[in-house]
Design an enzyme around this catalytic site. Sequence first.
Site, PDB file in Angstrom:
ATOM      1  N   GLY A  13       0.846  -1.198   0.000  1.00  0.00           N
ATOM      2  CA  GLY A  13       0.000   0.000   0.000  1.00  0.00           C
ATOM      3  C   GLY A  13       0.875   1.239   0.000  1.00  0.00           C
ATOM      4  CG  LEU A  14      -0.733   4.587  -2.046  1.00  0.00           C
ATOM      5  CD1 LEU A  14      -1.815   5.657  -2.230  1.00  0.00           C
ATOM      6  CD2 LEU A  14       0.296   4.666  -3.166  1.00  0.00           C
ATOM      7  CB  SER A  15       4.228   6.547   1.667  1.00  0.00           C
ATOM      8  OG  SER A  15       4.802   7.154   2.803  1.00  0.00           O
ATOM      9  N   GLY A  16       2.276   5.751   4.305  1.00  0.00           N
ATOM     10  CA  GLY A  16       1.352   6.301   5.297  1.00  0.00           C
ATOM     11  C   GLY A  16       0.026   5.561   5.397  1.00  0.00           C
ATOM     12  CB  ALA A  17      -1.532   2.879   3.378  1.00  0.00           C
ATOM     13  N   GLY A  18      -0.493   2.639   6.512  1.00  0.00           N
ATOM     14  CA  GLY A  18      -0.598   1.932   7.788  1.00  0.00           C
ATOM     15  C   GLY A  18       0.140   0.607   7.850  1.00  0.00           C
ATOM     16  CE  LYS A  19       3.763   0.226   3.020  1.00  0.00           C
ATOM     17  NZ  LYS A  19       3.199   1.593   2.950  1.00  0.00           N
ATOM     18  CB  SER A  87       5.568  -4.238  -2.710  1.00  0.00           C
ATOM     19  OG  SER A  87       4.630  -4.326  -1.675  1.00  0.00           O
TER      20      SER A  87
END
Length: 196
Positions: A13-19, A87
């Site tokens: 997922g995008l940067s800041g999405a919560g990974k 990714s």
Amino acid sequence: MANKNGFTLWLTGLSGAGKSTLALDLKNKLLERGVEIELLDGDEVRTNLSKDLGFSKEDRDTNIRRIGYVSRLLARNGVGVISAAISPYREVRDEVRAETEKDGAAFIEVFVKCPIDVLAERDVKGLYKKALAGEIKEFTGVSDPYEDPLRPDITVETDRETVDQSSRKILVELERLGFLNGSVGNVNYTLAAARR
Ligand code: ADP
């Protein structure tokens, strides 16, 4: 050596999405249940294993292949792996899945989904403002591609769910696949199981 059935939880997922947040929360919850876990965080990998790489497509693919390689070695030896890297490219994610499954370990793709306007508002690392102002070239989701998973095993929507809710969705799937011994201990488990 006989496969001892580990798994890779692949958060994309995008940067800041919560990974990273989810990965840590999951790691703690899984450790509590006695599941051995190794966490491969994208930001951390970029400061050591992939220190030499930039953000071109080629370098991003190399970075993901490296993370995929390490996670595969661990997963095939019975470790539960959580990868938390943007990714952005579908093809390489699928490649890592194929390699992992070839070794008999499970690959669980988790789409950590959040709309870009919410991410820009969160701006956890202060990067979206700069990217939207055109100050960062090759910023995923703004000036560089992100390819959504077509058939993720799990989708979490972090603009609508608490961290705990998102984590539990993932634990339910791990339970279903037989990677946890006890119940996840939430009524949602029964509901989710009944829906299947
Ligand atoms: P990433 O690792 O994808 O770059 P981070 O984990 O660093 O993202 O940041 C995500 C931010 O979103 C954190 O401030 C976190 O508290 C917040 N957040 C809100 N809801 C969720 C959720 N359901 N899952 C994960 N993070 C969430």
